[in-house]
Design a protein around this motif. Sequence first.
Motif, PDB file in Angstrom:
ATOM      1  N   CYS A 107       0.829  -1.210   0.000  1.00 25.57           N
ATOM      2  CA  CYS A 107       0.000   0.000   0.000  1.00 25.57           C
ATOM      3  C   CYS A 107       0.863   1.260   0.000  1.00 25.57           C
ATOM      4  N   GLY A 108       0.648   2.120  -0.985  1.00 22.20           N
ATOM      5  CA  GLY A 108       1.440   3.340  -1.110  1.00 22.20           C
ATOM      6  C   GLY A 108       1.213   4.313   0.023  1.00 22.20           C
ATOM      7  N   ALA A 109      -0.018   4.369   0.544  1.00 21.64           N
ATOM      8  CA  ALA A 109      -0.302   5.284   1.644  1.00 21.64           C
ATOM      9  C   ALA A 109       0.465   4.880   2.900  1.00 21.64           C
ATOM     10  N   VAL A 110       0.520   3.579   3.167  1.00 23.34           N
ATOM     11  CA  VAL A 110       1.272   3.098   4.327  1.00 23.34           C
ATOM     12  C   VAL A 110       2.763   3.328   4.112  1.00 23.34           C
ATOM     13  N   GLN A 111       3.251   3.120   2.894  1.00 21.99           N
ATOM     14  CA  GLN A 111       4.663   3.379   2.607  1.00 21.99           C
ATOM     15  C   GLN A 111       4.994   4.857   2.801  1.00 21.99           C
ATOM     16  N   ALA A 112       4.100   5.754   2.368  1.00 24.67           N
ATOM     17  CA  ALA A 112       4.334   7.187   2.538  1.00 24.67           C
ATOM     18  C   ALA A 112       4.358   7.559   4.019  1.00 24.67           C
ATOM     19  N   GLY A 116       7.410   9.073   6.162  1.00 22.97           N
ATOM     20  CA  GLY A 116       7.249  10.304   6.920  1.00 22.97           C
ATOM     21  C   GLY A 116       7.661  10.148   8.365  1.00 22.97           C
ATOM     22  N   VAL A 117       7.303   9.011   8.964  1.00 25.46           N
ATOM     23  CA  VAL A 117       7.703   8.755  10.349  1.00 25.46           C
ATOM     24  C   VAL A 117       9.220   8.592  10.440  1.00 25.46           C
ATOM     25  N   ARG A 118       9.812   7.938   9.444  1.00 25.82           N
ATOM     26  CA  ARG A 118      11.255   7.689   9.460  1.00 25.82           C
ATOM     27  C   ARG A 118      12.052   8.976   9.337  1.00 25.82           C
ATOM     28  N   THR A 119      11.611   9.855   8.446  1.00 26.03           N
ATOM     29  CA  THR A 119      12.378  11.076   8.173  1.00 26.03           C
ATOM     30  C   THR A 119      11.934  12.256   9.011  1.00 26.03           C
ATOM     31  N   GLY A 120      10.701  12.201   9.510  1.00 24.70           N
ATOM     32  CA  GLY A 120      10.160  13.336  10.254  1.00 24.70           C
ATOM     33  C   GLY A 120       9.716  14.470   9.363  1.00 24.70           C
ATOM     34  N   ALA A 124       3.970  17.258   1.260  1.00 25.56           N
ATOM     35  CA  ALA A 124       3.352  18.514   0.839  1.00 25.56           C
ATOM     36  C   ALA A 124       1.864  18.337   0.614  1.00 25.56           C
ATOM     37  N   GLY A 125       1.127  19.440   0.770  1.00 26.97           N
ATOM     38  CA  GLY A 125      -0.294  19.450   0.456  1.00 26.97           C
ATOM     39  C   GLY A 125      -1.110  18.577   1.391  1.00 26.97           C
ATOM     40  N   HIS A 126      -2.237  18.092   0.867  1.00 27.57           N
ATOM     41  CA  HIS A 126      -3.171  17.316   1.683  1.00 27.57           C
ATOM     42  C   HIS A 126      -2.731  15.882   1.914  1.00 27.57           C
ATOM     43  N   LEU A 127      -1.647  15.460   1.262  1.00 31.16           N
ATOM     44  CA  LEU A 127      -1.132  14.123   1.524  1.00 31.16           C
ATOM     45  C   LEU A 127      -0.725  13.982   2.992  1.00 31.16           C
ATOM     46  N   GLY A 128      -0.385  15.104   3.598  1.00 32.12           N
ATOM     47  CA  GLY A 128      -0.029  15.072   5.007  1.00 32.12           C
ATOM     48  C   GLY A 128      -1.157  14.546   5.878  1.00 32.12           C
ATOM     49  N   ALA A 129      -2.413  14.829   5.488  1.00 31.54           N
ATOM     50  CA  ALA A 129      -3.553  14.343   6.258  1.00 31.54           C
ATOM     51  C   ALA A 129      -3.657  12.824   6.181  1.00 31.54           C
ATOM     52  N   VAL A 130      -3.321  12.264   5.029  1.00 30.95           N
ATOM     53  CA  VAL A 130      -3.334  10.808   4.884  1.00 30.95           C
ATOM     54  C   VAL A 130      -2.260  10.188   5.768  1.00 30.95           C
ATOM     55  N   VAL A 131      -1.069  10.770   5.738  1.00 31.06           N
ATOM     56  CA  VAL A 131       0.036  10.273   6.562  1.00 31.06           C
ATOM     57  C   VAL A 131      -0.316  10.358   8.039  1.00 31.06           C
ATOM     58  N   ASP A 132      -0.918  11.460   8.442  1.00 24.75           N
ATOM     59  CA  ASP A 132      -1.314  11.623   9.848  1.00 24.75           C
ATOM     60  C   ASP A 132      -2.327  10.554  10.264  1.00 24.75           C
ATOM     61  N   ALA A 133      -3.240  10.202   9.347  1.00 26.87           N
ATOM     62  CA  ALA A 133      -4.260   9.211   9.667  1.00 26.87           C
ATOM     63  C   ALA A 133      -3.693   7.800   9.758  1.00 26.87           C
ATOM     64  N   VAL A 134      -2.641   7.531   8.992  1.00 25.06           N
ATOM     65  CA  VAL A 134      -2.050   6.195   8.976  1.00 25.06           C
ATOM     66  C   VAL A 134      -0.993   6.028  10.072  1.00 25.06           C
ATOM     67  N   SER A 135      -0.376   7.102  10.490  1.00 21.66           N
ATOM     68  CA  SER A 135       0.746   7.034  11.437  1.00 21.66           C
ATOM     69  C   SER A 135       0.442   6.276  12.726  1.00 21.66           C
TER      70      SER A 135
END
Length: 219
Positions: A107-112, A116-120, A124-135
């Motif tokens: 899953c690309g969303a989980v990979q993103a 994001g967690v690895r690098t901190g 960009a943009g609204h993709l951050g909301a997806v990352v926040d929801a999956v984190s």
Amino acid sequence: MTPRSPEQALAELRAGNHRFVTGVPQHPNQDAGHRAAVADGQHPFAVIVGCSDSRLAAEIIFDRGLGDLFVVRTAGHTAGPEVLGSVEYAVTVLGTPLVVVLGHDSCGAVQAAREGVRTGAAPAGHLGAVVDAVSPSLLRAARQGIDDLDGIIDVHIAQTVETLLARSSVLAERVAAGRCTVAGMSYRLSGGEVRTVAQVPASLPAPSSPADADAALAG
């Protein structure tokens, strides 16, 4: 026959996925006659809260047709207010007995989110909301000692099942009353098969074979 119970709905999805995997799909409810029959109303037997991945077309992998599945898709099957409202509409207004959280391997969303967690670094943009929801799922997997991608994806599917029930009292009440089941499933992109990762209530019997699934549907 449209499944009316959670058991029958699960059996029908499993049977349809088996037909898809083995290359003998029936393509039910896709003809012009059925199109006309459902024009005035719908009675889907399952809600699919799925990932938006283009390879995860629910009607195809479960071998279903028009009016069978109520599909809600977001990247990483994240469950915001609009998703919750859509699920509640299906289970209350339409009387749908089954909710499925459908994820998949790679899953690309989980990979993103993992990156994001690895690098901190926030995307960009609204993709951050997806990352926040999956984190939160990544943190949960880490606490369990799970660090391979597909293992994390399984954790995320189970987490989404719990999120739906925790955030929707409407859905939780239906499940508690035995009128609805919530299942988390993972789809394998190369093989096409779907397996169950989580299920509430967990005690719901699962057909052990496609023949058993057909028998459960007929019963």
